[in-house]
Write a protein that holds these residues in place. Structure first.
Motif, PDB file in Angstrom:
ATOM      1  N   GLU A 110       7.871  58.481  29.067  1.00 49.05           N
ATOM      2  CA  GLU A 110       7.170  57.878  27.697  1.00 49.05           C
ATOM      3  C   GLU A 110       7.846  58.140  26.648  1.00 49.05           C
ATOM      4  N   MET A 111       8.252  58.398  26.411  1.00 44.47           N
ATOM      5  CA  MET A 111       9.269  59.138  25.363  1.00 44.47           C
ATOM      6  C   MET A 111      10.370  57.653  25.177  1.00 44.47           C
ATOM      7  N   ALA A 112      11.142  57.252  26.452  1.00 44.42           N
ATOM      8  CA  ALA A 112      12.362  56.565  26.724  1.00 44.42           C
ATOM      9  C   ALA A 112      11.222  54.998  26.140  1.00 44.42           C
ATOM     10  N   GLN A 113      10.514  55.019  26.799  1.00 49.30           N
ATOM     11  CA  GLN A 113       9.509  53.870  27.296  1.00 49.30           C
ATOM     12  C   GLN A 113       8.978  53.383  25.642  1.00 49.30           C
ATOM     13  N   LYS A 114       8.624  53.736  24.620  1.00 49.32           N
ATOM     14  CA  LYS A 114       8.041  53.781  23.682  1.00 49.32           C
ATOM     15  C   LYS A 114       9.214  54.107  22.496  1.00 49.32           C
ATOM     16  N   LYS A 115      10.171  54.300  22.753  1.00 55.31           N
ATOM     17  CA  LYS A 115      10.994  54.845  21.959  1.00 55.31           C
ATOM     18  C   LYS A 115      10.878  55.269  21.023  1.00 55.31           C
ATOM     19  N   SER A 140      -6.228  74.826  31.822  1.00 53.36           N
ATOM     20  CA  SER A 140      -5.775  75.782  30.030  1.00 53.36           C
ATOM     21  C   SER A 140      -4.894  76.657  30.754  1.00 53.36           C
ATOM     22  N   PRO A 141      -3.573  76.476  30.379  1.00 51.47           N
ATOM     23  CA  PRO A 141      -2.481  77.966  31.143  1.00 51.47           C
ATOM     24  C   PRO A 141      -2.625  78.962  30.094  1.00 51.47           C
ATOM     25  N   ARG A 142      -2.340  80.177  29.989  1.00 54.49           N
ATOM     26  CA  ARG A 142      -1.997  81.216  29.422  1.00 54.49           C
ATOM     27  C   ARG A 142      -1.080  80.831  28.571  1.00 54.49           C
ATOM     28  N   LEU A 143       0.213  80.135  28.832  1.00 54.25           N
ATOM     29  CA  LEU A 143       0.457  79.422  28.093  1.00 54.25           C
ATOM     30  C   LEU A 143       1.896  78.365  28.461  1.00 54.25           C
ATOM     31  N   VAL A 144       2.233  77.361  27.198  1.00 53.36           N
ATOM     32  CA  VAL A 144       2.677  76.353  28.016  1.00 53.36           C
ATOM     33  C   VAL A 144       4.079  76.104  26.806  1.00 53.36           C
ATOM     34  N   ALA A 145       5.023  76.231  27.006  1.00 52.25           N
ATOM     35  CA  ALA A 145       5.784  75.539  25.779  1.00 52.25           C
ATOM     36  C   ALA A 145       6.395  74.063  26.455  1.00 52.25           C
ATOM     37  N   GLU A 146       7.803  74.132  25.545  1.00 49.95           N
ATOM     38  CA  GLU A 146       8.674  72.606  25.460  1.00 49.95           C
ATOM     39  C   GLU A 146       9.138  72.512  25.422  1.00 49.95           C
ATOM     40  N   ASN A 147      11.622  72.830  25.567  1.00 46.75           N
ATOM     41  CA  ASN A 147      12.180  71.697  24.946  1.00 46.75           C
ATOM     42  C   ASN A 147      12.538  70.670  25.039  1.00 46.75           C
ATOM     43  N   ILE A 148      13.149  69.711  24.689  1.00 45.45           N
ATOM     44  CA  ILE A 148      13.177  68.380  24.984  1.00 45.45           C
ATOM     45  C   ILE A 148      14.838  67.877  24.078  1.00 45.45           C
ATOM     46  N   TYR A 149      14.829  66.856  24.827  1.00 47.03           N
ATOM     47  CA  TYR A 149      16.511  66.934  23.958  1.00 47.03           C
ATOM     48  C   TYR A 149      17.125  65.543  24.768  1.00 47.03           C
ATOM     49  N   MET A 150      17.681  64.411  23.564  1.00 47.30           N
ATOM     50  CA  MET A 150      18.166  63.229  23.938  1.00 47.30           C
ATOM     51  C   MET A 150      19.688  62.644  24.421  1.00 47.30           C
ATOM     52  N   MET A 151      19.762  61.998  24.721  1.00 49.69           N
ATOM     53  CA  MET A 151      21.287  61.468  23.894  1.00 49.69           C
ATOM     54  C   MET A 151      21.623  59.458  23.883  1.00 49.69           C
ATOM     55  N   ARG A 152      21.682  59.782  23.926  1.00 54.03           N
ATOM     56  CA  ARG A 152      21.781  58.097  23.451  1.00 54.03           C
ATOM     57  C   ARG A 152      24.055  57.906  23.219  1.00 54.03           C
ATOM     58  N   GLY A 153      24.036  56.629  24.484  1.00 50.19           N
ATOM     59  CA  GLY A 153      25.023  56.115  24.121  1.00 50.19           C
ATOM     60  C   GLY A 153      25.201  54.543  24.329  1.00 50.19           C
ATOM     61  N   GLN A 200      18.219  55.276  30.489  1.00 50.54           N
ATOM     62  CA  GLN A 200      17.852  54.008  30.168  1.00 50.54           C
ATOM     63  C   GLN A 200      19.324  53.760  29.910  1.00 50.54           C
ATOM     64  N   ASN A 201      19.711  52.814  30.235  1.00 45.25           N
ATOM     65  CA  ASN A 201      20.866  51.563  29.678  1.00 45.25           C
ATOM     66  C   ASN A 201      21.804  52.892  28.484  1.00 45.25           C
ATOM     67  N   GLY A 202      22.325  53.219  29.169  1.00 47.85           N
ATOM     68  CA  GLY A 202      23.980  54.597  28.685  1.00 47.85           C
ATOM     69  C   GLY A 202      22.836  56.130  28.237  1.00 47.85           C
ATOM     70  N   ALA A 203      22.088  55.988  27.824  1.00 44.35           N
ATOM     71  CA  ALA A 203      20.639  57.222  27.507  1.00 44.35           C
ATOM     72  C   ALA A 203      20.155  57.979  28.371  1.00 44.35           C
ATOM     73  N   PHE A 204      19.667  59.253  28.175  1.00 40.38           N
ATOM     74  CA  PHE A 204      18.618  59.579  28.716  1.00 40.38           C
ATOM     75  C   PHE A 204      18.075  60.938  27.664  1.00 40.38           C
ATOM     76  N   TRP A 205      16.290  61.071  28.261  1.00 42.90           N
ATOM     77  CA  TRP A 205      15.798  62.229  27.410  1.00 42.90           C
ATOM     78  C   TRP A 205      15.192  62.807  29.185  1.00 42.90           C
ATOM     79  N   ALA A 206      15.770  64.142  28.099  1.00 41.73           N
ATOM     80  CA  ALA A 206      15.516  65.710  29.148  1.00 41.73           C
ATOM     81  C   ALA A 206      13.846  66.192  28.345  1.00 41.73           C
ATOM     82  N   THR A 207      13.118  67.223  29.038  1.00 35.12           N
ATOM     83  CA  THR A 207      12.049  67.719  28.734  1.00 35.12           C
ATOM     84  C   THR A 207      11.471  68.838  29.720  1.00 35.12           C
TER      85      THR A 207
END
Length: 214
Positions: A110-115, A140-153, A200-207
């Motif tokens: 979704e991050m890639a598609q909706k920029k 629901s979980p007892r705990l949920v957490a998230e890291n995100i990263y993006m690289m664009r070229g 997508q197009n030389g970029a990536f999104w990681a969750t």
């Protein structure tokens, strides 16, 4: 001969250009700053140069999109690297959860598609990490957490394993993201991990998602 020299220069310029963009592209603000003014002109010229080179040589140059099998390998690599950090500190290892990886991959997509690049989604039903977890697991979980990263070229940039390793390195240098990776189970930390990457197009999104079910 003249045509060959022009094509050779285009090839060199392309490789030099994408290394500069790659080194500045850990955060989206860095890429936006670099592509303002003369930077955007250089990128357009490099992208056009690659197209001309392909046409002149009559062959396809390496593209930016790893195969699905490669992406699966990189997703597992980021899970394994997190577990390696935990092992070094005597922490329990996290179980790789394919369903949790699906949650992560959907957010990357979704991050890639909706920029956009954020933990908070513009889609009401998927607003938070917890919302996205509940949509998938129906509880629901007892705990949920998230890291995100993006690289664009530049769009022709061919991503390599080193680029994906930078995601882990970036997370470990950030106190909040590092805390997610190293949170201890006895203190209510996670027991599961899942990573989802979209290219997508030389970029990536990681969750990278962490959870501790009830």
């Amino acid at each position: 001969m003249k045509r060959f020299l022009i094509l050779s220069l285009l090839l060199v310029a392309g490789f030099g250009g994408y290394r500069i963009a790659q080194s500045r592209a850990v955060a989206p603000t860095d890429w936006a700053r670099w592509t303002q003014g003369w930077g955007s002109t250089v990128v357009r010229q490099l992208e056009g140069g690659r197209d001309a080179l392909q046409e002149g040589l009559g062959v396809a140059l390496p593209g930016p999109t790893p195969s699905g099998q490669q992406l699966s390998k990189y997703e597992k690599m980021l899970c394994d690297m997190a577990n390696a950090e935990r092992r070094k500190r005597g922490l329990s290892l996290l179980q790789i959860d394919p369903a949790l990886a699906d949650v992560a991959r959907a957010h990357s997509r979704e991050m890639a598609q909706k920029k956009y690049f954020a933990h908070e989604s513009p889609t009401a039903a998927r607003r938070t990490t917890l919302d996205r977890y509940r949509l998938k697991f129906k509880r629901s979980p007892r705990l949920v957490a998230e890291n995100i990263y993006m690289m664009r070229g530049p769009k022709f940039y061919a991503l390599t394993e080193r680029d994906f390793r930078r995601a882990h390195e970036g997370w470990m240098k950030s106190p909040g993201h590092r805390a997610n990776i190293l949170r201890a189970n006895p203190a209510g930390g996670p027991s599961r991990i899942g990573v989802g990457i979209v290219v997508q197009n030389g970029a990536f999104w990681a969750t990278q998602n962490f959870s501790r079910p009830f």
